[in-house]
Design an enzyme around this catalytic site. Structure first.
Site, PDB file in Angstrom:
ATOM      1  N   HIS A 251       0.873  -1.184   0.000  1.00 14.75           N
ATOM      2  CA  HIS A 251       0.000   0.000   0.000  1.00 14.75           C
ATOM      3  C   HIS A 251       0.910   1.233   0.000  1.00 14.75           C
ATOM      4  CE1 HIS A 251      -3.476   2.389   0.604  1.00 14.75           C
ATOM      5  NE2 HIS A 251      -3.776   2.109   1.858  1.00 14.75           N
TER       6      HIS A 251
ATOM      7  N   HIS B 101      -2.265  -2.314  -9.773  1.00 11.21           N
ATOM      8  CA  HIS B 101      -3.242  -1.720  -8.860  1.00 11.21           C
ATOM      9  C   HIS B 101      -4.498  -2.572  -8.856  1.00 11.21           C
ATOM     10  CE1 HIS B 101      -5.717   1.303  -6.890  1.00 11.21           C
ATOM     11  NE2 HIS B 101      -4.582   1.833  -6.496  1.00 11.21           N
TER      12      HIS B 101
ATOM     13  N   ASP C 197       2.904   5.409  -6.782  1.00 15.87           N
ATOM     14  CA  ASP C 197       4.147   5.305  -6.025  1.00 15.87           C
ATOM     15  C   ASP C 197       5.385   5.177  -6.895  1.00 15.87           C
ATOM     16  OD1 ASP C 197       3.130   5.434  -3.408  1.00 15.87           O
ATOM     17  OD2 ASP C 197       2.323   3.415  -3.640  1.00 15.87           O
TER      18      ASP C 197
HETATM   19  N1  CMC Z   1       4.820  -7.005 -10.305  1.00 15.22           N
HETATM   20  C1  CMC Z   1       4.704  -8.210 -10.929  1.00 15.22           C
HETATM   21  N2  CMC Z   1       3.540  -8.893 -11.036  1.00 15.22           N
HETATM   22  C2  CMC Z   1       2.459  -8.334 -10.489  1.00 15.22           C
HETATM   23  C3  CMC Z   1       2.511  -7.082  -9.842  1.00 15.22           C
HETATM   24  C4  CMC Z   1       3.747  -6.418  -9.762  1.00 15.22           C
HETATM   25  N3  CMC Z   1       3.866  -5.227  -9.154  1.00 15.22           N
HETATM   26  N4  CMC Z   1       1.260  -6.770  -9.393  1.00 15.22           N
HETATM   27  C5  CMC Z   1       0.462  -7.780  -9.750  1.00 15.22           C
HETATM   28  N5  CMC Z   1       1.187  -8.726 -10.418  1.00 15.22           N
HETATM   29  C6  CMC Z   1       0.675  -9.962 -11.026  1.00 15.22           C
HETATM   30  C7  CMC Z   1       0.376 -11.001  -9.968  1.00 15.22           C
HETATM   31  O1  CMC Z   1       1.500 -11.826  -9.724  1.00 15.22           O
HETATM   32  C8  CMC Z   1      -0.766 -11.741 -10.604  1.00 15.22           C
HETATM   33  O2  CMC Z   1      -0.237 -12.575 -11.604  1.00 15.22           O
HETATM   34  P1  CMC Z   1      -0.880 -14.054 -11.842  1.00 15.22           P
HETATM   35  O3  CMC Z   1      -2.264 -13.752 -12.348  1.00 15.22           O
HETATM   36  O4  CMC Z   1       0.024 -14.704 -12.824  1.00 15.22           O
HETATM   37  O5  CMC Z   1      -0.876 -14.717 -10.490  1.00 15.22           O
HETATM   38  C9  CMC Z   1      -1.559 -10.639 -11.334  1.00 15.22           C
HETATM   39  O6  CMC Z   1      -0.576  -9.637 -11.615  1.00 15.22           O
HETATM   40  C10 CMC Z   1      -2.677 -10.037 -10.497  1.00 15.22           C
HETATM   41  O7  CMC Z   1      -2.124  -9.622  -9.264  1.00 15.22           O
HETATM   42  P2  CMC Z   1      -2.937  -9.576  -7.920  1.00 15.22           P
HETATM   43  O8  CMC Z   1      -1.995  -9.750  -6.766  1.00 15.22           O
HETATM   44  O9  CMC Z   1      -4.123 -10.470  -7.987  1.00 15.22           O
HETATM   45  O10 CMC Z   1      -3.482  -8.080  -7.934  1.00 15.22           O
HETATM   46  P3  CMC Z   1      -4.095  -7.311  -6.725  1.00 15.22           P
HETATM   47  O11 CMC Z   1      -5.153  -6.452  -7.256  1.00 15.22           O
HETATM   48  O12 CMC Z   1      -4.456  -8.221  -5.603  1.00 15.22           O
HETATM   49  O13 CMC Z   1      -2.851  -6.446  -6.191  1.00 15.22           O
HETATM   50  C11 CMC Z   1      -1.342  -4.688  -5.833  1.00 15.22           C
HETATM   51  C12 CMC Z   1      -2.710  -5.085  -6.381  1.00 15.22           C
HETATM   52  C13 CMC Z   1      -1.195  -3.161  -5.862  1.00 15.22           C
HETATM   53  C14 CMC Z   1      -1.221  -5.107  -4.334  1.00 15.22           C
HETATM   54  C15 CMC Z   1      -0.241  -5.383  -6.666  1.00 15.22           C
HETATM   55  O14 CMC Z   1      -0.326  -4.950  -8.009  1.00 15.22           O
HETATM   56  C16 CMC Z   1       1.152  -5.140  -6.119  1.00 15.22           C
HETATM   57  O15 CMC Z   1       1.596  -5.877  -5.238  1.00 15.22           O
HETATM   58  N6  CMC Z   1       1.887  -4.091  -6.628  1.00 15.22           N
HETATM   59  C17 CMC Z   1       3.178  -3.747  -6.106  1.00 15.22           C
HETATM   60  C18 CMC Z   1       3.023  -2.922  -4.858  1.00 15.22           C
HETATM   61  C19 CMC Z   1       2.575  -1.510  -5.152  1.00 15.22           C
HETATM   62  O16 CMC Z   1       3.119  -0.852  -6.025  1.00 15.22           O
HETATM   63  N7  CMC Z   1       1.606  -1.032  -4.359  1.00 15.22           N
HETATM   64  C20 CMC Z   1       1.098   0.339  -4.472  1.00 15.22           C
HETATM   65  C21 CMC Z   1      -0.329   0.381  -4.907  1.00 15.22           C
HETATM   66  S1  CMC Z   1      -0.802   2.044  -5.401  1.00 15.22           S
HETATM   67  C22 CMC Z   1      -0.734   2.976  -3.959  1.00 15.22           C
HETATM   68  C23 CMC Z   1      -1.813   2.671  -3.032  1.00 15.22           C
HETATM   69  O17 CMC Z   1      -2.974   2.993  -3.355  1.00 15.22           O
HETATM   70  O18 CMC Z   1      -1.523   2.157  -1.973  1.00 15.22           O
END
Ligand code: CMC
Length: 451
Positions: free
Chosen positions: A268, A307, A363
């Site tokens: 986050h 995201h 971010d």
């Molecule tokens: N790098 C590589 N792969 C990713 C990433 C990433 N940053 N984010 C998602 N994926 C992949 C994930 O492995 C999954 O792949 P598969 O379908 O093969 O298993 C697919 O994309 C969907 O990911 P998810 O975890 O189901 O997506 P989510 O909606 O639960 O997670 C997130 C959203 C923001 C937690 C995630 O994208 C992430 O961990 N990003 C990196 C951390 C980050 O930058 N966070 C800041 C968010 S914006 C600021 C805020 O509002 O807090």
């Protein structure tokens, strides 16, 4: 039969149910009537991480994740970033409308009036170790505020509520700057109420021996834009924490401390800090392809990418990328920018990221700007928490005024054992040791010896 309904046939019983559809949503409680036997609990929905569950009705922030649209109270983020100031946006979030001249002047006066913190709070801060993370200190100090303003628990009293809102928005920059100064071991710089909200924050962070700190207008404006972009983002993890804690009628300081704790996580608001560490680890442009390969192999995530809601370019990232260049005119260019641009270029061309709709989020570039402005990396999540305070408070007020809301209390699907008899020790056999981890014990005692 009305068109705005959903007809459900329960194949277990052959019975049909007609469920009202309102705002493209059905009420989960309407499913409770679906039962196999009269003494059944009734049907529930299972939605870990709230992937498809609306927890409230809101009029504060609108996001269209597919189109990359973000609006506060209907105003596009691009227009607010270009023409507004952070305090004006905070007013908008909390009151629903942009202030007129008098309202804005009064609002600024109220906030400015509360920028100082009780001297005893400094003693709480002094108790932290010199290398305490500023976000940990921030959370603790915000929670500590509730002990200084016990009247804040009168959450039904609108005037009292308003006062705590003024206090919180005014004091979070002071707490943040004091936490930073404690960390680096320099004397606290008190608020200068002649300056703007952002200018005063820069003053409390960076003033040294000069009689009057004069913020650079470009940096002051850039900070205002960054604060606007971070002010609210509807039902994200920390806002959900704010609402969940607030639903127990906890005072706003304690609730906001909890929301800050949620924000601290690297998935986050802690992501901006993680991005900077990642860019430093990559080190040079030549290492980008190898790093992306490891991300694709599932070794770790590309921080600042992806995201839950945006499946398109995060509109906040686009604006931040623009203001980076204005900031670098003043501070000089950060070499990490080229690295970030190359990382973005390679990722956006790569099928792995394209297929999963992973784009830079807010971010990805914010940390590079903050670093250029001389903020240390571990202050980044705190820089997120300062403006998000107004969003959290707007959501908290909306929650308290919403007749639909009650104490947040999800259900669970219980899959564990049912009633069984206590097993005496001698009959338990060999089990996995769930007691102390020997490595941890050794580490703790090392820590104690040196403390
Ligand atoms: N790098 C590589 N792969 C990713 C990433 C990433 N940053 N984010 C998602 N994926 C992949 C994930 O492995 C999954 O792949 P598969 O379908 O093969 O298993 C697919 O994309 C969907 O990911 P998810 O975890 O189901 O997506 P989510 O909606 O639960 O997670 C997130 C959203 C923001 C937690 C995630 O994208 C992430 O961990 N990003 C990196 C951390 C980050 O930058 N966070 C800041 C968010 S914006 C600021 C805020 O509002 O807090």
């Amino acid at each position: 039969m009305s068109n705005n309904t959903l007809t459900i046939t329960d194949n277990r019983t052959g019975r049909q149910y007609e469920i009202p559809v309102e705002n493209d949503t059905i009420r989960a409680m309407d499913l409770r009537q679906i039962k196999v036997a009269d003494d059944d609990f009734g049907l529930m929905t299972y939605d870990p991480a709230f992937m498809n569950t609306a927890s409230c009705k809101s009029t504060i922030t609108y996001i269209d994740g597919d189109l990359g649209v973000l609006e506060y109270r209907g105003y596009p983020i691009e227009q607010l970033a270009e023409r507004s100031s952070y305090l004006e946006v905070a007013y908008l979030l909390l009151h629903g409308e942009l202030p007129n001249e008098q309202q804005l002047a009064d609002w600024k006066r109220h906030i400015t009036y509360h920028t100082f913190i009780n001297e005893n709070i400094k003693k709480v801060l002094d108790g932290f170790h010199y290398n305490a993370h500023p976000m940990g200190m921030f959370e603790a100090m915000v929670a500590a505020l509730s002990t200084f303003y016990p009247e804040a628990k009168n959450i039904e009293d609108e005037a009292c509520r308003r006062k705590q809102i003024h206090r919180l928005i005014a004091k979070v920059p002071t707490i943040a700057a004091f936490a930073y100064r404690h960390r680096v071991g320099v004397q606290y710089a008190y608020p200068d109420n002649d300056l703007s909200y952002e200018g005063n924050f820069l003053n409390m962070m960076f003033k040294t021996t000069e009689l009057k700190y004069e913020p650079d207008p470009v940096l002051e404006r850039a900070l205002s834009v960054l604060f606007i972009l971070h002010a609210d983002h509807e039902q994200n993890c920390s806002t959900n924490a704010m609402r969940s804690i607030g639903s127990a009628h906890t005072d706003p300081y304690s609730a906001l401390a909890g929301a800050s704790a949620a924000l601290y996580g690297p998935l986050h608001g802690g992501a901006n800090e993680a991005v900077l560490r990642m860019l430093n680890e990559i080190g040079s442009i030549d290492h980008v392809p190898e790093y992306v390969k490891r991300v694709k192999a599932g070794e770790f995530r590309l921080m600042g990418f992806g995201h839950r809601v945006y499946k398109n370019y995060d509109p906040r990232a686009r604006i931040i990328k623009q203001i980076a260049y204005e900031v670098f005119e003043v501070t000089g260019k950060d070499p990490l920018l080229d690295l970030a641009l190359e990382l973005e270029r390679i990722a956006l061309e790569d099928e792995y990221f394209v297929k999963r709709k992973l784009y830079p989020n807010v971010d990805f570039y914010s940390g590079i700007i903050y670093r250029a402005m001389r903020f240390p990396v571990d202050m980044f999540p705190v820089l997120f928490a300062i403006p998000r305070t107004s969003g959290w408070l707007a959501q908290w007020v909306e929650l308290l005024n919403d007749a639909d809301q009650k104490i947040a209390r999800p259900r669970q699907i219980y899959l564990g054992h049912r009633t069984r008899d206590y097993v005496p020790m001698e009959k338990r056999g060999e089990g996995k040791d769930v007691g102390a981890d020997p490595e941890q014990v050794a580490q703790d005692s090392r820590g104690q010896a040196s403390a």
